[in-house]
Design a protein around this motif. Structure first.
Motif, short mmCIF file in Angstrom:
data_model
loop_
_atom_site.label_atom_id
_atom_site.label_comp_id
_atom_site.label_asym_id
_atom_site.label_seq_id
_atom_site.Cartn_x
_atom_site.Cartn_y
_atom_site.Cartn_z
N PHE A 25 -73.62 127.25 63.01
CA PHE A 25 -73.91 127.04 62.66
C PHE A 25 -74.26 125.95 63.67
CE2 PHE A 25 -75.78 123.36 59.16
CZ PHE A 25 -76.53 124.56 58.83
N LEU A 26 -73.69 125.26 64.11
CA LEU A 26 -73.47 123.81 65.11
C LEU A 26 -74.24 123.81 65.84
CD1 LEU A 26 -72.79 120.96 65.71
CD2 LEU A 26 -70.60 121.68 66.47
N GLY A 27 -73.95 125.42 66.99
CA GLY A 27 -74.62 126.12 67.55
C GLY A 27 -76.11 126.03 67.09
N GLY A 28 -76.59 126.15 66.51
CA GLY A 28 -78.09 125.86 65.81
C GLY A 28 -79.03 125.00 65.25
N LEU A 29 -77.85 124.30 64.93
CA LEU A 29 -78.26 122.96 64.38
C LEU A 29 -78.55 122.05 66.27
CD1 LEU A 29 -76.41 120.94 62.11
CD2 LEU A 29 -78.84 121.51 62.21
N ALA A 30 -77.18 122.29 66.86
CA ALA A 30 -77.93 121.68 68.33
C ALA A 30 -79.37 122.09 68.94
CB ALA A 30 -76.90 121.73 69.20
N ILE A 121 -88.91 128.04 61.39
CA ILE A 121 -88.54 129.43 62.21
C ILE A 121 -87.69 128.78 63.00
CG2 ILE A 121 -89.86 129.65 64.21
CD1 ILE A 121 -92.80 128.40 63.11
N MET A 122 -87.13 127.66 63.32
CA MET A 122 -85.81 127.31 64.32
C MET A 122 -84.36 128.03 63.58
SD MET A 122 -86.59 126.25 66.60
CE MET A 122 -84.72 126.62 67.34
N ALA A 123 -85.13 127.62 61.84
CA ALA A 123 -83.12 128.61 61.08
C ALA A 123 -83.24 130.44 61.16
CB ALA A 123 -83.14 127.80 60.17
N ILE A 124 -85.18 130.33 61.19
CA ILE A 124 -85.27 132.20 61.00
C ILE A 124 -84.82 132.67 62.67
CG2 ILE A 124 -86.63 133.95 60.74
CD1 ILE A 124 -88.17 132.36 58.70
N ALA A 125 -84.99 132.40 63.41
CA ALA A 125 -84.77 132.09 64.92
C ALA A 125 -83.11 132.28 64.74
CB ALA A 125 -85.84 131.60 66.17
N TRP A 126 -82.45 131.23 64.92
CA TRP A 126 -81.53 131.01 64.98
C TRP A 126 -79.95 131.64 64.10
CZ3 TRP A 126 -79.30 129.07 69.13
CH2 TRP A 126 -77.19 129.11 68.64
N PHE A 129 -80.79 135.73 65.19
CA PHE A 129 -80.02 135.50 67.29
C PHE A 129 -77.77 135.81 66.67
CE2 PHE A 129 -77.06 133.40 70.00
CZ PHE A 129 -77.55 133.44 71.57
N THR A 130 -77.55 134.69 65.94
CA THR A 130 -76.32 134.69 65.79
C THR A 130 -76.33 136.26 64.91
OG1 THR A 130 -76.57 132.55 64.74
CG2 THR A 130 -74.98 133.95 63.83
N ILE A 133 -76.92 139.10 68.11
CA ILE A 133 -76.62 138.62 69.50
C ILE A 133 -74.83 138.80 69.65
CG2 ILE A 133 -76.44 137.42 71.77
CD1 ILE A 133 -78.60 139.25 70.89
N LEU A 134 -74.30 137.32 68.30
CA LEU A 134 -73.71 136.90 68.25
C LEU A 134 -72.30 137.32 66.95
CD1 LEU A 134 -74.01 132.56 67.97
CD2 LEU A 134 -73.68 134.56 70.16
N THR A 135 -72.91 138.45 65.96
CA THR A 135 -71.91 139.08 65.56
C THR A 135 -71.45 139.96 65.75
OG1 THR A 135 -73.48 138.19 63.58
CG2 THR A 135 -71.52 140.21 63.76
N PRO A 136 -71.71 140.28 66.69
CA PRO A 136 -71.49 141.93 67.51
C PRO A 136 -70.06 141.46 68.79
CG PRO A 136 -73.89 142.39 67.28
CD PRO A 136 -73.43 141.29 66.96
N LEU A 137 -70.47 140.47 68.90
CA LEU A 137 -69.22 139.92 70.00
C LEU A 137 -67.47 139.13 69.16
CD1 LEU A 137 -71.07 137.67 72.14
CD2 LEU A 137 -69.95 139.75 72.77
N PHE A 138 -67.90 139.08 67.49
CA PHE A 138 -67.17 138.11 66.62
C PHE A 138 -65.51 139.04 67.30
CE2 PHE A 138 -70.18 136.35 63.69
CZ PHE A 138 -70.27 136.00 64.79
#
Length: 185
Positions: A25-30, A121-126, A129-130, A133-138
């Motif tokens: 979430f912090l990455g998305g907020l930034a 729009i930014m929230a939906i996009a982030w 992305f999470t 892209i990011l969840t498979p890396l967890f």
């Protein structure tokens, strides 16, 4: 197994969800704030009261709140059925924020609306992305030595983490109580 115990178990796990969710979430907020800064410098519309000529739409308060609310809604509503009730406390903030900002002459209605649209729009996009892209890396991140040192674990494959944590903790407590009972005899 009583309702009060389950409710208290869910509440007690709040910090776990906040910490894990906050990293992404912090990455998305930034990222959201960066986009807000970019838009403000491209569209230079003054505030209604002309106090700060550098301020322009979308207002960061509105964009931030809509990003926070939409992302939180998606995260809570789509990930855990038992957490859906937590989405409701965000709605009053979304209803109260725009009139406050307009009444105080910080922004116009259109500026607040643009902020809400941009934040959504930014929230939906982030969120996408999470999830994509990011969840498979967890699992790989959780296997790093530093992650193991800080006891970071991947729970993305567990469909209802609250129920899982509750049942595992309850079983462990019962097991320890049994062992303690045999030692005392």
């Amino acid at each position: 197994g009583d309702f009060s115990g389950q409710l208290l178990a869910y509440v007690s796990l709040g910090p776990v969800f906040i910490i894990v969710g906050f990293i992404s979430f912090l990455g998305g907020l930034a990222f959201n704030e960066g986009v807000n800064w970019l838009i403000k410098n491209v569209i230079r519309e003054p505030r209604p009261c002309q106090v700060d000529p550098m301020a322009a739409p979308p207002p960061s308060h509105s964009q931030f709140m809509w990003f926070f609310s939409v992302y939180s809604f998606l995260f809570l509503y789509l990930s855990e059925a038992s957490l859906r009730a937590w989405c409701c406390p965000l709605e009053p903030l979304l209803i109260l924020l725009p009139p406050c900002r307009v009444y105080l002459l910080y922004h116009t209605w259109s500026q607040v609306l643009y902020g809400g649209v941009a934040g959504s729009i930014m929230a939906i996009a982030w969120f996408a992305f999470t999830q994509e892209i990011l969840t498979p890396l967890f699992p790989r991140i959780a296997a790093w030595p530093i992650s193991e040192f800080f006891l970071i674990r991947d729970t993305s494959l567990i469909p209802n983490i609250l129920w899982f944590e509750y049942t595992v903790t309850r079983a462990e407590a019962r097991n320890r109580q049994r062992k303690l009972g045999t030692k005392l005899q």
